[in-house]
Scaffold this active site. Structure first.
Site, short mmCIF file in Angstrom:
data_model
loop_
_atom_site.label_atom_id
_atom_site.label_comp_id
_atom_site.label_asym_id
_atom_site.label_seq_id
_atom_site.Cartn_x
_atom_site.Cartn_y
_atom_site.Cartn_z
N LYS A 126 6.06 -45.23 -52.83
CA LYS A 126 6.26 -45.71 -54.16
C LYS A 126 4.91 -46.34 -54.99
CE LYS A 126 9.89 -46.03 -57.07
NZ LYS A 126 11.00 -45.23 -57.30
N ASP A 166 9.87 -42.83 -62.70
CA ASP A 166 10.79 -43.76 -62.27
C ASP A 166 10.71 -44.60 -63.56
OD1 ASP A 166 12.26 -45.35 -60.03
OD2 ASP A 166 11.14 -47.01 -61.02
P1 NDP Z 1 14.18 -45.42 -67.31
O1 NDP Z 1 13.08 -46.11 -67.64
O2 NDP Z 1 14.37 -44.08 -67.91
O3 NDP Z 1 15.49 -46.28 -67.92
C1 NDP Z 1 15.72 -47.66 -67.35
C2 NDP Z 1 16.92 -48.17 -67.97
O4 NDP Z 1 17.24 -49.29 -67.73
C3 NDP Z 1 16.34 -48.61 -69.60
O5 NDP Z 1 17.37 -48.12 -70.59
C4 NDP Z 1 16.32 -49.77 -69.65
O6 NDP Z 1 16.17 -50.68 -70.76
C5 NDP Z 1 17.11 -50.36 -68.75
N1 NDP Z 1 16.57 -51.69 -67.97
C6 NDP Z 1 15.38 -51.67 -67.43
N2 NDP Z 1 15.38 -53.19 -67.00
C7 NDP Z 1 16.60 -53.78 -67.37
C8 NDP Z 1 17.03 -55.04 -67.10
N3 NDP Z 1 16.40 -56.26 -66.46
N4 NDP Z 1 18.23 -55.27 -67.75
C9 NDP Z 1 18.96 -54.41 -68.36
N5 NDP Z 1 18.46 -53.02 -68.19
C10 NDP Z 1 17.32 -52.55 -67.96
O7 NDP Z 1 14.28 -45.61 -65.69
P2 NDP Z 1 15.30 -44.68 -64.90
O8 NDP Z 1 16.69 -44.12 -65.30
O9 NDP Z 1 14.54 -43.46 -64.19
O10 NDP Z 1 15.45 -45.56 -63.41
C11 NDP Z 1 16.53 -46.59 -63.43
C12 NDP Z 1 16.82 -47.06 -62.01
O11 NDP Z 1 17.20 -45.59 -61.20
C13 NDP Z 1 15.48 -47.64 -61.34
O12 NDP Z 1 16.02 -48.62 -60.55
C14 NDP Z 1 15.16 -46.56 -60.70
O13 NDP Z 1 14.22 -46.91 -59.67
C15 NDP Z 1 16.23 -45.83 -60.04
N6 NDP Z 1 16.06 -44.34 -59.74
C16 NDP Z 1 15.40 -43.58 -60.70
C17 NDP Z 1 15.22 -42.14 -60.13
C18 NDP Z 1 14.79 -41.03 -61.23
O14 NDP Z 1 14.91 -39.90 -60.82
N7 NDP Z 1 14.36 -41.30 -62.52
C19 NDP Z 1 15.59 -41.81 -58.75
C20 NDP Z 1 16.29 -42.61 -58.09
C21 NDP Z 1 16.19 -43.82 -58.30
P3 NDP Z 1 14.87 -51.39 -71.74
O15 NDP Z 1 14.46 -50.19 -72.55
O16 NDP Z 1 15.64 -52.36 -72.46
O17 NDP Z 1 14.11 -51.61 -70.47
#
Ligand code: NDP
Length: 445
Positions: A126, A166
């Site tokens: 990572k 991510d």
């Molecule tokens: P994105 O950056 O596309 O989206 C993240 C989302 O989560 C945004 O809407 C963001 O809002 C919100 N968010 C982040 N921090 C917080 C917080 N503290 N409280 C509330 N909302 C929050 O990321 P992903 O969708 O790619 O990833 C989301 C999760 O999934 C992570 O844990 C990642 O590690 C996991 N994951 C992702 C994979 C992938 O293929 N993308 C694969 C496996 C796991 P804001 O814009 O306000 O920050």
């Protein structure tokens, strides 16, 4: 915990002080491993536990770049190459101000077991940076990505380490990173990064894979209890890549998703989420979830607060780590939740997991439920290696088969160890054994 586990955990605390998320992730896996160690003394003899907790390599570097005002900015870059017993290091890059070594190590540690669970030939790693792309212009994001890759390129490669996206790293960032890698190395090495655009080596279904996969896992869990997602009220936290495609799949399977969120608050839409509108707000306008309500008068935006106060039957935390606490779990139980499936990595605190499990709620840990993303990345690597591109339906079918087999592997392992329905135990043991056995075969390296 067992003595060997206790000793190794104490060593983890001593060696990595202050890395609380990393400690939490190790603890959660160790809590499941007692029975495996008793059955398999060879793991202790070869110090598998100590080795599995210590990354093979950790790289930390300076990332200098110039913003639109001409000011020099400095961020910190990380790549933790955790374990390559099963294949090249594989795992995403996260760009978010909260990123530090402990966060990257927790994510890398989880990734090792997740990748093992897919049954595919990929090790775990990572990386990322404390860079915050929010509010940056395209040009700033490009210059940052180019500077980041100017150091990272010497550590990665198709057979060495294959990063992906991510939080904060989507198709745009992968494009800039790949462009700089290609320029520096003078090689079109497609499989060095995954999550690429469709016209330059990407795979259909990769964008959708994590969210779709999590919902497919939820469907399998419910099916095992003779139930289904159809007609269920669902909450999906976040509004990023994972959340959007979890909503899409849940709706396709007949569920009604009534709420989603970002770090500023959550939206409740009792009519069911208008996904085209949400995609426009987030993917096209790069806006905030509050903007959705401006164009959807019957929906309501709640600033701050907890999305888990909305009564639902199925909860899919898809935002970030530790976003669902014990208090939130109590709210969910009051609202009649029957299943919690982690789309994000470690979004549920340990107390909350314990409470949900004690209360008979089906609980799927992220390392199993969100493995569809990395599995489809491995499919992207297969297509790159054979210079081929597969159809959407073929790739989606492969994803479905993989998610069903991860589900079954977790369920069977839990049953074998006398705790049917305990997907946390099943995922931890099945993932650990696959990596541990490969490590034994490869000798002390
Ligand atoms: P994105 O950056 O596309 O989206 C993240 C989302 O989560 C945004 O809407 C963001 O809002 C919100 N968010 C982040 N921090 C917080 C917080 N503290 N409280 C509330 N909302 C929050 O990321 P992903 O969708 O790619 O990833 C989301 C999760 O999934 C992570 O844990 C990642 O590690 C996991 N994951 C992702 C994979 C992938 O293929 N993308 C694969 C496996 C796991 P804001 O814009 O306000 O920050």
């Amino acid at each position: 915990m067992d003595t060997a586990l206790d000793t190794t955990f104490a060593q983890v605390l001593r060696r990595s002080p202050g890395e609380v998320e990393f400690h939490q992730a190790v603890r959660e896996v160790f809590d499941s491993l007692g029975p495996v160690l008793r059955k398999n003394p060879q793991y202790a003899d070869a110090a598998v536990l100590e080795r599995i907790c210590e990354p093979e390599r950790q790289i930390i570097f300076r990332v200098p770049w110039v913003d639109d005002a001409g000011r020099v900015r400095i961020n910190r870059g990380f790549r933790v190459e955790y374990n390559s017993a099963l294949g090249p290091f594989k795992g995403g890059l996260r760009f978010h101000p909260s990123v530090n070594l402990g966060i990257i190590k927790f994510l890398g540690f989880e990734q090792v077991f997740k990748n093992a669970l897919t049954g595919m030939p990929i090790g775990g790693g990572k990386g990322g940076s404390d860079f915050d792309p929010r509010g940056c212009s395209d040009g700033e994001v490009m210059r940052f990505c180019q500077s980041f890759m100017t150091e990272l390129y010497r550590h990665i490669g198709e057979y060495t380490d294959v990063p992906a996206g991510d939080i904060g790293v989507g198709g745009r960032e992968i494009g800039y990173l790949f462009g700089q890698y290609k320029r520096i190395t003078n090689r079109y090495e497609s499989a060095v990064l995954t999550g690429k655009g469709l016209t330059w080596g990407g795979s259909l279904v990769r964008t959708e894979a994590t969210g779709y996969g999590a919902v497919l896992f939820a469907q399998e869990m419910l099916k095992a209890r003779g139930e289904s997602l159809e007609g269920r009220r669902v909450a999906v936290s976040g509004a990023g890549n994972v959340a959007i495609y979890a909503i899409e799949k849940a709706q396709a399977l007949g569920a009604r998703v009534v709420t989603f969120s970002d770090s500023s608050g959550y939206v409740v839409d009792e009519d069911g989420v208008d996904l085209d509108l949400l995609k426009d707000v987030k993917e096209v306008q790069r806006g905030r979830v509050a903007d959705y309500v401006d164009r959807r008068p019957r929906a309501e935006f709640v600033a701050g607060g907890s999305i888990w106060d909305v009564p639902v039957e199925v909860a899919l935390p898809c935002a970030t780590q530790n976003e669902l606490t014990e208090e939130d779990a109590k709210s969910l139980l009051r609202g009649g939740v029957v299943a919690v499936v982690e789309g994000a990595n470690m979004p549920t605190t340990a107390d909350a997991v314990a409470l949900l499990q004690e209360s008979g709620v089906l609980f799927a840990p992220g390392k199993a439920a969100n493995a569809g993303g990395v599995a489809t990345s491995a499919l992207e690597m297969q297509q790159n290696a054979s210079r081929d591109s597969w159809s959407f339906d073929y790739t989606a079918d492969r994803l479905t088969q993989i998610m069903v087999s991860i589900h079954d592997r977790c369920a069977q392992t839990a049953e074998e160890y006398g705790e049917p329905g305990n997907y946390v135990l099943g995922a931890n043991i099945a993932g650990f054994q696959r990596v541990a056995n490969a490590m034994l075969a490869l000798g002390i390296v």
